[in-house]
Each structure stands twice: as C-alpha cells, then as structure tokens.
Motif scaffolding. Structure first.
Motif, PDB file in Angstrom:
ATOM      1  N   UNK A  80      23.349  38.756 -50.324  1.00 32.65           N
ATOM      2  CA  UNK A  80      24.487  38.477 -51.308  1.00 32.65           C
ATOM      3  C   UNK A  80      24.396  37.324 -51.704  1.00 32.65           C
ATOM      4  N   UNK A  81      24.913  36.971 -52.910  1.00 37.60           N
ATOM      5  CA  UNK A  81      25.592  36.050 -53.908  1.00 37.60           C
ATOM      6  C   UNK A  81      25.366  34.891 -53.009  1.00 37.60           C
ATOM      7  N   UNK A  82      26.077  35.177 -51.327  1.00 35.47           N
ATOM      8  CA  UNK A  82      27.265  34.111 -50.646  1.00 35.47           C
ATOM      9  C   UNK A  82      25.745  33.220 -50.389  1.00 35.47           C
ATOM     10  N   UNK A  83      24.976  34.681 -49.876  1.00 34.86           N
ATOM     11  CA  UNK A  83      24.165  34.054 -49.160  1.00 34.86           C
ATOM     12  C   UNK A  83      22.379  32.833 -50.151  1.00 34.86           C
ATOM     13  N   UNK A  84      22.440  33.858 -50.841  1.00 35.51           N
ATOM     14  CA  UNK A  84      21.636  33.725 -51.774  1.00 35.51           C
ATOM     15  C   UNK A  84      21.904  31.639 -52.351  1.00 35.51           C
ATOM     16  N   UNK A  85      23.198  31.792 -52.050  1.00 35.20           N
ATOM     17  CA  UNK A  85      23.510  29.717 -52.867  1.00 35.20           C
ATOM     18  C   UNK A  85      23.169  29.343 -51.269  1.00 35.20           C
ATOM     19  N   UNK A  86      22.825  29.504 -50.107  1.00 26.89           N
ATOM     20  CA  UNK A  86      22.983  28.709 -49.445  1.00 26.89           C
ATOM     21  C   UNK A  86      21.457  28.615 -48.451  1.00 26.89           C
ATOM     22  N   UNK A  87      21.244  29.651 -49.083  1.00 17.69           N
ATOM     23  CA  UNK A  87      19.593  29.889 -48.894  1.00 17.69           C
ATOM     24  C   UNK A  87      18.776  28.919 -49.928  1.00 17.69           C
ATOM     25  N   UNK A  88      20.228  29.068 -51.015  1.00 14.93           N
ATOM     26  CA  UNK A  88      18.986  27.941 -52.206  1.00 14.93           C
ATOM     27  C   UNK A  88      18.906  26.982 -51.522  1.00 14.93           C
ATOM     28  N   UNK A  89      20.029  26.245 -51.739  1.00 19.63           N
ATOM     29  CA  UNK A  89      20.558  24.798 -50.761  1.00 19.63           C
ATOM     30  C   UNK A  89      19.173  24.601 -49.326  1.00 19.63           C
ATOM     31  N   UNK A  90      18.866  25.594 -48.584  1.00 16.32           N
ATOM     32  CA  UNK A  90      18.350  25.012 -48.289  1.00 16.32           C
ATOM     33  C   UNK A  90      16.305  24.599 -48.445  1.00 16.32           C
ATOM     34  N   UNK A  91      16.458  25.994 -49.195  1.00 19.87           N
ATOM     35  CA  UNK A  91      14.955  25.702 -50.645  1.00 19.87           C
ATOM     36  C   UNK A  91      14.612  24.298 -50.587  1.00 19.87           C
ATOM     37  N   UNK A  92      15.636  24.145 -51.599  1.00 16.96           N
ATOM     38  CA  UNK A  92      15.736  23.064 -52.649  1.00 16.96           C
ATOM     39  C   UNK A  92      16.219  21.701 -52.050  1.00 16.96           C
TER      40      UNK A  92
END
Length: 654
Positions: free
Chosen positions: A559-571
């Motif tokens: 979901x967009x909410x989870x995508x945002x958190x995952x991106x923060x971790x990856x970047x």
C-alpha cells in the motif's frame, strides 16, 4: 477498474528517473541521481533517486516511494490516475471504463474540480472546431495571430460560445454538479441565476506540470472598454495563479535539455515561440512574478532568461521580478526586443534562426541590463546616479552566493565607473541592516515564546522507542541483504554442571532472512509496529516463494503508506551521498561491513530489550499481588540472569 495485467505492464515499463526527470532536474551522484526537492523550498539538493532500486526519497520532507507514489504525491492523483498517466507516457494501452453515477459521487472534491475543468477544456475545444461561431470568430482569431492548426490543437485552444448560460446548461445536462462549476469559476452563481464566466472569449487552458487542466485564461474579442481584455479563472483548490506558469507542461523537457528557461509575459508569446521551434519558454500570465513560480523553473534549471517587450512601460516593475529570481540563487540574463515588438510579434515575423541569433546577440547579464535602463533614467543627475548604483547593489545583495556577489560588484564597478571599495562597503551596510533587522525580530519572537518554551519543554521531551528502532533495523536488514548468505556465530544457551547459564558459540552458514526468521521464531517474537509486522510477513513469504528477490516486484504489492516507510528504510544509506564525503577525503563505512555481526547484534539487542520489558512487567505484577510472589520473583531472576549473559556477549556492563 484497471486490469492487473495492464498495471504490471506499466510497472515493467516505468523508469523512476525518467518519470521524476519530467518534474525535477536530476544530476548524477554515484549510482543515483540527486536534485532539489519539489515538495519544499531549498537551495541544497536533498532529493535522491535510485535507478537500481527504482525508488526516490525526499530527505527534506520525509516523503518517498516508487514512480507511482511520486506522481500521486506531486500531482495529487489517485492510484488509478497515476497508472493512467504513466500508461499514456509510455504508450501502453489501457482500458477506460465509464464512471458510474455512484463512483462520481464518491470522488473527492478536488478530483471533481479536475474532472469539471477537463470537461470544460474539451467543450471549448469542440466549440472552436465544430461550431459555426467557433470557426468564424475563435478559429479566425487564432489564424490571424499566425497559429497553425497543429499549434492550436497542441495547446488545446478553444472558444466559449457568446451566450449567457449555454456552457453551464450543457454541463448540468451531462451530470456535472453546479457546486463544482461554481468553485472552478466556470459558472458564476448569483441568487437563483447562473451564467457562464467566459462567454464570447477565446480560451487558453492552463495546465499543471503533469498536464492536468487547472484553470483558464480567456480573451475577449470585442473592443468594449467596460469588459476586461483578459480574464483568468478565480483562485480554487486546484488553481493558484501565483504557483502556476503557463506552458510549463509543454516546456519542461526542453528547459531541462537546454538548461535554460525563457520567461515571457503572455499566452501568445509562449505559443508563438513554440511554433517557431523554441520550446523552453513559459509565461507568468500577466501577473507579477512570484517565488513559487520561480521554484517551478528551479527544479528544471538554474538559468532564466527574462524577455522584455520593446515598450519600456512597466520595465522597472519587471526588474523587481529579476530580484526575486536572484534571491532563489538562480542565474539571470535579460533580453529586450526592438521598440514596438514583443516575443509574439518578433517570433511571428522572423525565422527560427533569426530569433535564435537575436537572442544570443542581445541577451545581457542582469547587471548590464539594469545599469543601462537605470542610467538612462538618471540622465547624468548625480543624485539619481547614486540611487541607481544603490538600487543595483541592492539586487546584488539578494544573491546568496558570495563569490557571485563579488563578481557582480566588480562588473558594476566597471560599468558605473565607481570604486569597488565603495560598492563593497555599501553591500556590507545593506547586509548588516538586514541582519540587524532579522536579529531584532528573532529576539522579539524569542522573548514572546520564552515562557511557553519553559512550560512545554517537559512535554516536548519524547522517549526513544527502542523496539520501533530494532524492528525497523530488522526490516532494513531483510530488504537490503535478505538473500545474502553469511557465516554466523550463533549462540546456544546451555546450563553448566553447577546450574549456571552459559552461551556456547557455534558457526553455521545461512541466508540472512533464514537466520532472522529462525531466531524470531524460536523466541516467539511478534512485531509491535503494524507496518513492520505486515512488511515482515510479506518479506518472508517473498523470500521463500520467489527464486530471486526484486524490490520493484515486492513494492508493487504494498500500500502507499507501507511503500513510503519501506522507501525511507531503503534510502537511508543514500542520503550520505548528498554530502559528497569522498571529495572531502572522508570515507563512509558501508552498511554491509561485518553483516553477520550486525544481524547477531540486532537480534541480541531485541532479546535484551524484550527481556527487560518482561522483567518490568513482573515487577509491576509483584507489587500488585500479595500472594504467589515467590514464583514471580524466581521468573524475574531467571530473566535477569539471561539478560546478564546476553549483555556480556554484547560487551555491556549490567
């Protein structure tokens, strides 16, 4: 509903750096790209794009995600709209289904304003090409301006029929609500009557950077002095004239490619330049230039060339716009056309090569241009000349770059025949005055808030959520290194002959996700953070079912909410590239250094934390119970001994 096969095609075709490159000027930074944030006002890049991971992260606002998330965030699209936008960009056929009345009612207000504006643009365009008054009046006017059919269709120019309520009536008959027609300004409602705002005008749709219709500019074709020549849509939730540049949608790629933007005043200036072959041009649409408009260009290039009409009227007011551009740290050049000419007429009467040659030969640095204009006004009057010099130095003071300031002062000294020392002293006085004023305001604000700060300090102290950080670290390890095989020093808890607990070290090889999964399974650990819990379950399923882990494929299911958190971790690791430490001979330690040790320590830390949490719970339970405390105390002592053993392994003192 869009078919999953179509969505998969879009994800396969999309390149995040290409999508974002339409909106932000990106520069290579190692394996990634960086640029200025499109979501905040900044001069130092904090926006990172990873082509390898196909994600982006804006460290200034905290936003991030994949290409879909960017389009949704930047253009305020829904998920289906973002898919449709990208499908169109990459030439992917997508099946559109007619919206039901129920679906229309469920659409949010902002989206309804976009839908109504899109309908209006299509209706005005249809009037121009298919109705008798449209052809006779509207189309004839555009042809007289020298616009070809191709150009007229490219900019989706149109005509509003010269009747009081024909547009409104047709729109209502097609099911569009009067509320949204009024909020976009297309319809004016007074008492129980409604009538069309733009009746009898040729229409210029105003687009966002992604091509959505935000509002309109309408030009009356009669010579009546009682009616405004040009009329714009009023302010609405989707149209803010101070934040929009006419033609930015059509110019963005050319601006980035040419690394320069021509800034003109009117709609026809933009259209005529495009038709002549010069596409890196936008207009402020007759309004005073604003900082928000400049920031739109700043995402694509650092260079602006302001084009002035040959008529000198209002030139001084236009020069104030140049000061605004300088404040944004951009490079400004200026070009004026011969007397009686404007960009529209000049481009219409000259060939592409002649226009380009003229621009090259007559474009001046802003200091040269401003000096030539103001010196004419001074007319050898010493007092006026002094004011002119002070005015120019005031412009230079707005430049944030100190080196540029010095270069410009030297140029001003040469042109105005005045010593550099005087100019530098004048600049220092101006800057000191600004600093003192800012300091005064700061102290005043600080005094006003002093008591509130003291009162709220205790409330503002936030406790570090250790479990959140450890759970986040585990997700990070899985995302970055889940598939990697590593040799682990495993710790097996055994009891000695005298009953003491000891950790025995054993080595074994496993993939990172297997090590984490087995350890958490043994300890029966469950994530407390709902997002991390969902991501953990999906990651383990992905690792066990897929032959090769792909971040792109994995993120499609989130979901967009989870995508945002995952991106923060990856970047997180990418943000260090923004500082360019290598150029300063500072080597940043890589995350995968001693990976096995990092995994072990993260799990041990989580175990220690959970043990301490259990001990605290047992203490509370002991205080609340009068009986059976012996068993509770024995359990607490057991956990404390276990924590001591784990802490020793982590080289901690209990």
């Amino acid at each position: 509903m869009i078919a999953k096969e179509t969505i998969d095609k879009v994800f396969d075709a999309v390149r995040v750096e290409e999508v974002i490159g339409d909106f932000v000027q990106l520069k290579k930074s190692g394996a990634n790209f960086k640029g200025l944030s499109p979501f905040s006002d900044e001069r130092t890049p904090s926006f990172m794009v990873s082509p390898v991971k196909q994600i982006w992260k804006d460290f200034s606002s905290g936003k991030g995600g994949n290409a879909i998330a960017f389009i949704m965030e930047h253009e305020h699209f829904t998920y289906p709209e973002a898919i449709r936008y990208l499908a169109k960009k990459y030439g992917i056929e997508i099946e559109e289904t007619e919206q039901t009345d129920e679906a229309k009612e469920q659409a949010n207000e902002r989206e309804s304003l976009y839908v109504v504006s899109e309908y209006a643009q299509e209706d005005f365009e249809r009037n121009l090409w298919e109705t008798s008054p449209g052809k006779a009046i509207g189309l004839s006017y555009f042809k007289e301006r020298g616009f070809t059919d191709t150009t007229i269709r490219k900019f989706k120019l149109g005509y509003a029929i010269d009747e009081w309520e024909i547009f409104t009536k047709n729109a209502l008959d097609k099911g569009y609500q009067l509320t949204f027609l009024e909020k976009t300004g297309l319809t004016i409602v007074k008492e129980n009557k409604q009538f069309d705002r733009f009746k009898g005008r040729v229409m210029f749709p105003i687009h966002s950077m992604s091509g959505r219709v935000l509002g309109f500019g309408g030009r009356i074709l009669t010579t009546s002095k009682k009616v405004a020549k040009y009329m714009n849509s009023p302010e609405s939730d989707i149209y803010h004239k101070s934040k929009v540049l006419y033609g930015i949608y059509y110019a963005k790629q050319a601006i980035a490619k040419e690394d320069n933007c021509y800034l003109v005043e009117g709609y026809t200036d933009v259209i005529q330049f495009h038709q002549s072959g010069i596409e890196n041009v936008v207009a402020s649409s007759g309004t005073a230039l604003t900082s928000d408009q400049i920031r739109l260009v700043n995402r694509l290039t650092k260079n602006i060339t302001v084009l002035f009409d040959g008529d000198a009227a209002g030139l001084r007011a236009s020069l104030r716009g140049v000061d605004l551009i300088l404040e944004q740290g951009m490079n400004v050049r200026v070009c004026s056309f011969p007397e009686g000419e404007d960009p529209d007429s000049f481009a219409r009467r000259n060939s592409y090569d002649d226009v380009i040659t003229y621009l090259k030969e007559n474009t001046k640095d802003f200091i040269q241009f401003k000096a030539s204009v103001l010196v004419k006004e001074a007319n050898n009057d010493p007092v006026k000349k002094a004011d002119t010099i002070r005015d120019i130095v005031g412009s230079i003071a707005k430049i944030p770059d100190r080196i540029k300031q010095e270069v410009y002062l030297q140029e001003c000294s040469r042109i105005m025949d005045i010593s550099e020392d005087v100019l530098f002293n004048t600049l220092a006085q101006l800057q000191n005055k600004e600093v003192k004023e800012a300091d005064k305001n700061y102290k005043k604000a600080r005094q006003q808030k002093a008591f509130d700060v003291v009162k709220n300090d205790a409330q503002q102290l936030t406790k570090v959520d250790v479990q959140y950080l450890l759970e986040r670290k585990i997700i990070e390890l899985l995302l970055l290194y889940g598939e990697r095989s590593e040799v682990f020093d495993d710790l097996v808890l055994k009891a000695t002959d005298d009953g003491k607990l000891e950790l025995e070290q054993q080595q074994f090889e496993a993939r990172v996700f297997e090590k984490i999964y087995l350890d958490l399974q043994d300890d029966e650990v469950d994530f407390t953070n709902s997002i991390f819990r969902a991501v953990y379950v999906q990651l383990i399923e992905f690792f066990t079912s897929e032959k090769k882990f792909s971040i792109e494929l994995f993120m499609q299911e989130l979901t967009p909410e989870v995508v945002s958190e995952v991106t923060s971790i990856l970047m997180d690791e990418e943000k260090y590239q923004l500082h360019n430490w290598e150029s300063k001979d500072i080597l940043v330690k890589q995350k995968d250094h001693d990976l096995g040790q990092m995994v072990n320590e993260t799990i041990l830390n989580l175990r220690c934390f959970l043990i301490q949490k259990r001990v605290e719970a047992l203490k509370t339970e002991t205080l609340q119970n009068r009986e059976g405390n012996a068993e509770l105390l024995e359990e607490a002592m057991h956990y404390l001994r276990l924590k001591k053993v784990l802490s020793e392994k982590l080289n901690r003192v209990i």
